[in-house]
Design a protein around this motif. Structure first.
Motif, mmCIF file in Angstrom:
data_model
loop_
_atom_site.group_PDB
_atom_site.id
_atom_site.type_symbol
_atom_site.label_atom_id
_atom_site.label_comp_id
_atom_site.label_asym_id
_atom_site.label_seq_id
_atom_site.Cartn_x
_atom_site.Cartn_y
_atom_site.Cartn_z
ATOM 1 N N THR B 185 0.853 -1.189 0.000
ATOM 2 C CA THR B 185 0.000 0.000 0.000
ATOM 3 C C THR B 185 0.893 1.246 0.000
ATOM 4 O O THR B 185 2.115 1.140 -0.079
ATOM 5 C CB THR B 185 -0.948 0.001 1.218
ATOM 6 O OG1 THR B 185 -0.161 -0.018 2.405
ATOM 7 C CG2 THR B 185 -1.867 -1.201 1.180
ATOM 8 N N THR B 186 0.271 2.413 0.111
ATOM 9 C CA THR B 186 1.025 3.660 -0.055
ATOM 10 C C THR B 186 2.006 3.870 1.097
ATOM 11 O O THR B 186 1.591 4.015 2.257
ATOM 12 C CB THR B 186 0.051 4.857 -0.133
ATOM 13 O OG1 THR B 186 -1.006 4.481 -1.002
ATOM 14 C CG2 THR B 186 0.758 6.077 -0.663
ATOM 15 N N GLU B 249 -6.812 1.035 3.646
ATOM 16 C CA GLU B 249 -6.477 1.493 2.299
ATOM 17 C C GLU B 249 -6.949 0.482 1.256
ATOM 18 O O GLU B 249 -7.500 0.835 0.232
ATOM 19 C CB GLU B 249 -4.975 1.746 2.173
ATOM 20 C CG GLU B 249 -4.647 2.299 0.786
ATOM 21 C CD GLU B 249 -3.197 2.703 0.600
ATOM 22 O OE1 GLU B 249 -2.522 3.025 1.592
ATOM 23 O OE2 GLU B 249 -2.744 2.675 -0.558
ATOM 24 N N LYS B 250 -6.725 -0.790 1.528
ATOM 25 C CA LYS B 250 -7.138 -1.811 0.567
ATOM 26 C C LYS B 250 -8.650 -1.813 0.391
ATOM 27 O O LYS B 250 -9.156 -1.994 -0.710
ATOM 28 C CB LYS B 250 -6.651 -3.195 1.021
ATOM 29 C CG LYS B 250 -5.146 -3.354 0.824
ATOM 30 C CD LYS B 250 -4.715 -4.788 0.868
ATOM 31 C CE LYS B 250 -3.288 -4.892 0.339
ATOM 32 N NZ LYS B 250 -2.668 -6.180 0.609
ATOM 33 N N ARG B 253 -9.711 1.354 -1.571
ATOM 34 C CA ARG B 253 -9.240 1.259 -2.949
ATOM 35 C C ARG B 253 -10.188 0.369 -3.758
ATOM 36 O O ARG B 253 -10.445 0.607 -4.926
ATOM 37 C CB ARG B 253 -7.825 0.687 -2.966
ATOM 38 C CG ARG B 253 -7.080 0.891 -4.273
ATOM 39 C CD ARG B 253 -5.591 0.888 -4.029
ATOM 40 N NE ARG B 253 -5.172 2.063 -3.263
ATOM 41 C CZ ARG B 253 -4.643 3.157 -3.803
ATOM 42 N NH1 ARG B 253 -4.477 3.208 -5.081
ATOM 43 N NH2 ARG B 253 -4.296 4.165 -3.064
ATOM 44 N N LYS B 254 -10.721 -0.637 -3.090
ATOM 45 C CA LYS B 254 -11.593 -1.581 -3.787
ATOM 46 C C LYS B 254 -12.951 -0.958 -4.106
ATOM 47 O O LYS B 254 -13.477 -1.124 -5.204
ATOM 48 C CB LYS B 254 -11.790 -2.836 -2.914
ATOM 49 C CG LYS B 254 -12.031 -4.093 -3.755
ATOM 50 C CD LYS B 254 -12.499 -5.273 -2.934
ATOM 51 C CE LYS B 254 -11.477 -5.802 -1.962
ATOM 52 N NZ LYS B 254 -12.014 -6.871 -1.094
ATOM 53 N N CYS B 256 -13.773 2.309 -4.143
ATOM 54 C CA CYS B 256 -13.782 3.675 -4.632
ATOM 55 C C CYS B 256 -13.567 3.721 -6.138
ATOM 56 O O CYS B 256 -12.650 3.091 -6.648
ATOM 57 C CB CYS B 256 -12.684 4.447 -3.922
ATOM 58 S SG CYS B 256 -12.611 6.144 -4.409
ATOM 59 N N SER B 258 -12.099 4.840 -9.608
ATOM 60 C CA SER B 258 -10.701 5.253 -9.750
ATOM 61 C C SER B 258 -10.546 6.749 -9.981
ATOM 62 O O SER B 258 -9.532 7.333 -9.639
ATOM 63 C CB SER B 258 -10.038 4.467 -10.886
ATOM 64 O OG SER B 258 -10.755 4.690 -12.071
ATOM 65 N N SER B 261 -10.241 8.270 -6.563
ATOM 66 C CA SER B 261 -9.492 7.519 -5.555
ATOM 67 C C SER B 261 -8.325 8.331 -5.000
ATOM 68 O O SER B 261 -7.984 8.223 -3.825
ATOM 69 C CB SER B 261 -8.978 6.204 -6.139
ATOM 70 O OG SER B 261 -7.985 6.466 -7.098
ATOM 71 N N VAL B 265 -9.122 7.893 -1.195
ATOM 72 C CA VAL B 265 -8.479 6.757 -0.531
ATOM 73 C C VAL B 265 -7.486 7.179 0.556
ATOM 74 O O VAL B 265 -7.581 6.708 1.688
ATOM 75 C CB VAL B 265 -7.835 5.809 -1.576
ATOM 76 C CG1 VAL B 265 -7.015 4.732 -0.891
ATOM 77 C CG2 VAL B 265 -8.915 5.190 -2.436
#
Lengths: 85, 649
Positions: B185-186, B249-250, B253-254, B256, B258, B261, B265
């Motif tokens: 992740t970020t 976050e995961k 991300r799923k 939202c 894109s 995001s 996110v």
């Protein structure tokens, strides 16, 4: 039986390389190829013995070929000697 | 062409070819494969490869231990296989399908700490150094330390804490970052979350105990209050917070779209993560960390501590083999932040030393086995410096008993270490340099522990090894028939002995005959053989034999006949016959009986080069005699009279 004489013209004589090639050639025939110099003779397929003859430039060797394919073998050996030695 | 090309090509076949490889990567010492079908890998044949030190399957990966050169090996392997290697993460990812949940959690924990270890080692050394200059009272009858009597050292002592604090107290930043990195992740969000855990706005976690609960600052939301406590040095809290962030976050991300995001996110994952970290998982993690540290610490300092220590010392080496030993880093770090030192680390360093000493024992036992020596010595050095895998997998596990001997030595040393309460500042380098991270006041006793960890496994290995190892293991594999007794016989001249192999007549790089720059040799017209790029100038008899041919005049070659009628030709340089003996000196003549090591030919590489020829020296088998299954070894650096080049049955 076929016999001929050959006088070595190559500067360094029968050393590892030509001995190896000659031995390889001799193995191709069913006939026995014998190389003789100064009363000593060896089977040409025996690489080490051949090298051990220390055949030098100017030496004359006697090649004897005996067996089923002696004519062809003698020709090939002669051609090889003339080309390489 | 690299030195591993041949082994790499063989390995590719032995693991079942390209189509059986789902993924391949490498770490410090191992090739890591994820194979479609593990059963297709011929582990036995793989272990026979000269550059392979061992294999094992762990965590869904088939691993092949190469050693420190693994990067070179890997490059040649992937180049040869024509596959793009995948990186370690991807290989591990692919391996997950073969793992159960517990293994997955353990594996993840180890991987989270791996990127932090350099900082922890560095921090440990700094704390050790600070201790020497600031805490030990060397001066004025043991009342003052170096920092007390010298402003320079006082300044340095104070300055070094800047780094020490950054490493240990602010460690949560590193932990959360490492988790986001590991989980994909970020990473910057992880760093920010980590920073909120140790921010200077908060009450330093180390001061909580000494602060009156009423004085602890709070965020007052009206309906609820949250204590503003920092999580300095809190390993478990940081790990829990990191996983909360990763999960959020995961999740976002799923769900939202894109397009938005980028805005949604990070915000939606970071803000709740910080809130949850400070209200829920932070306090819980703190308690868990305290509890674990408490159990380990009181366990080790209690009356039963030595028993616990013995078990730990005994089992640490096997734990390393499973890769779960990274777990101890978390406990070590918690202990050092909580109690200012760890009792675990000294035992780990001692376990490394003990396994290394078992290898030392093997190295002494196998000093005549060249193949084993090539593995033993590097494994020994790397083990004493703290990297135990080559020693464990390459030597100790392979023979079994050295592993046990090492474990016993490790257990004894651990009992003594814990019995005297030896502490380290933090985790440090392993093995012998491990003493640098040990608290200075324990150096004397730790030295004793080191002596135990060296002596006990070494002696045990020697004793057990003498009984267990057969001649085959002690000598080089193929030369089992020629141990020392036979050479003694030789000097008695009591019997004609049969040479069992042809050794290198010259020192230098051994290459396959196919690589000789001359067709007559490379096409094996003279016979199959091997060649040496000589680094020396004297050709010696590679075995006991009779001289069958010398090239009189040119002196550049000679033939030897062995007792089994096998004949070899040793030919110095290519085309050197035309030098007519200039630069060559022959020491033997036809019919001479030579013993291995006798001088045959001396040559001048300068003159050979001046004549425009390579010095490549060929050894070829011109007559096989009664020898069967003749094998040639090349690729290594040959040592005259030592390295076996040609062997047979």
């Amino acid at each position: 039986m076929k016999t001929f004489n050959y006088t070595i013209k190559d500067e360094v004589g029968i050393h590892a390389r030509p001995a190896g090639q000659l031995a390889k050639l001799a193995k191709e025939f069913s006939s026995t190829v014998t190389i003789e110099k100064d009363g000593k003779s060896v089977n040409a397929t025996k690489l080490m013995m051949l090298m051990g003859m220390n055949i030098k430039c100017g030496d004359t060797i006697t090649v004897t070929v005996e067996g089923d394919d002696e004519a062809a073998a003698a020709d090939k050996v002669k051609a090889f000697l003339e080309e390489n030695l | 062409m690299g030195k591993y090309q041949k082994d790499a090509a063989l390995l590719l076949d032995l693991v079942g070819g390209v189509k059986n490889i789902n993924a391949v990567s490498h770490c410090m010492t191992r090739m890591r494969f994820v194979l479609a079908d593990d059963k297709l890998a011929d582990t036995k044949a793989i272990e026979e490869l000269p550059s392979v030190k061992g294999t094992f399957t762990q965590a869904g990966q088939f691993q092949v231990i190469i050693g420190n050169d693994v990067a070179d090996f890997y490059n040649e392997f992937t180049a040869n296989a024509g596959i793009e290697g995948v990186n370690k993460e991807a290989a591990k990812e692919a391996a997950k399908s073969n793992q159960n949940l517990a293994q997955r959690i353990m594996g993840n924990l180890g991987e989270i700490f791996a990127p932090l270890i350099p900082a922890l080692i560095c921090g440990g050394l700094i704390l050790g150094f600070r201790n020497i200059i600031g805490e030990i009272n060397f001066f004025e009858d043991g009342t003052k330390s170096l920092a007390d009597i010298s402003q320079f050292w006082a300044g340095l002592y104070s300055f070094l804490w800047l780094i020490g604090e950054a490493v240990f107290h602010l460690l949560p930043v590193g932990i959360v970052w490492s988790i986001t990195k590991k989980m994909g992740t970020t990473q910057i969000l992880g760093i920010v979350l980590g920073l909120t855990l140790v921010s200077s706005q908060l009450l330093n976690g180390f001061n909580v105990a000494s602060t009156d609960p009423a004085d602890i600052p709070v965020w007052d939301f009206g309906f609820a209050q949250v204590q503003m406590i920092g999580y300095q040095g809190q390993v478990i809290s940081a790990m829990l917070a990191g996983f909360v962030l990763v999960y959020l976050e995961k999740f976002f991300r799923k769900i939202c779209p894109s397009v938005i995001s980028m805005i949604v996110v990070p915000f939606c994952s970071l803000v709740p993560a910080v809130i949850i970290a400070h209200t829920v998982v932070g306090p819980i993690g703190w308690r868990i960390g305290d509890a674990i540290a408490n159990v380990v610490y009181s366990g080790l300092t209690s009356n039963y501590g030595v028993i616990f220590a013995g078990i730990f010392g005994l089992l640490y080496a096997p734990v390393v083999m499973t890769g779960l030993h990274h777990m101890t880093n978390a406990i070590d770090t918690t202990l050092s932040t909580l109690y200012g030192g760890t009792i675990l680390w000294p035992m780990i360093a001692l376990s490394n030393i003990a396994q290394g000493s078992a290898v030392l024992g093997m190295a002494v036992l196998q000093r005549k086995n060249n193949q084993a020596k090539q593995i033993n010595i590097p494994a020994l050095i790397s083990c004493y410096l703290g990297v135990t895998e080559p020693a464990l997998f390459g030597v100790n596990l392979k023979y079994g008993f050295p592993l046990v001997c090492g474990m016993i030595g490790s257990a004894v040393a651990a009992v003594v270490s814990v019995g005297f309460g030896v502490q380290a500042f933090s985790i440090g380098v392993g093995g012998i340099p491990g003493i640098l991270s040990i608290k200075t006041e324990f150096w004397g006793i730790f030295l004793l522990c080191m002596a135990i960890a060296i002596a006990v496994p070494f002696v045990l290995t020697l004793i057990v090894g003498k009984k267990k190892l057969s001649g085959k293991d002690l000598e080089s594999k193929e030369e089992a028939a020629q141990p020392a007794e036979i050479s003694t016989q030789k000097s008695d001249n009591s019997a004609e002995t049969v040479a069992d192999a042809v050794y290198a007549p010259l020192s230098g790089k051994v290459i396959p005959i196919d690589d000789v720059p001359d067709e007559v040799f490379s096409q094996k017209v003279l016979g199959d053989g091997i060649a040496i790029e000589p680094t020396e100038t004297v050709v010696v008899a590679p075995c006991d034999a009779e001289v069958s041919v010398v090239m009189e005049g040119s002196n550049h070659a000679c033939g030897l006949k062995l007792a089994n009628e096998l004949e070899i030709l040793i030919h110095v340089g290519i085309n050197t016959v035309d030098m007519n003996g200039d630069g060559f000196k022959m020491f033997v003549s036809v019919g001479d009986k030579v013993k291995k090591g006798d001088k045959l030919i001396e040559f001048s590489p300068e003159k050979i080069k001046a004549a425009g020829h390579p010095t490549t020296t060929v050894v070829c088998v011109t007559e096989e005699g009664s020898a069967q299954q003749i094998e040639f070894s090349s690729g290594m650096d040959g040592l005259a009279g030592e390295t076996k080049l040609i062997s047979w049955k």
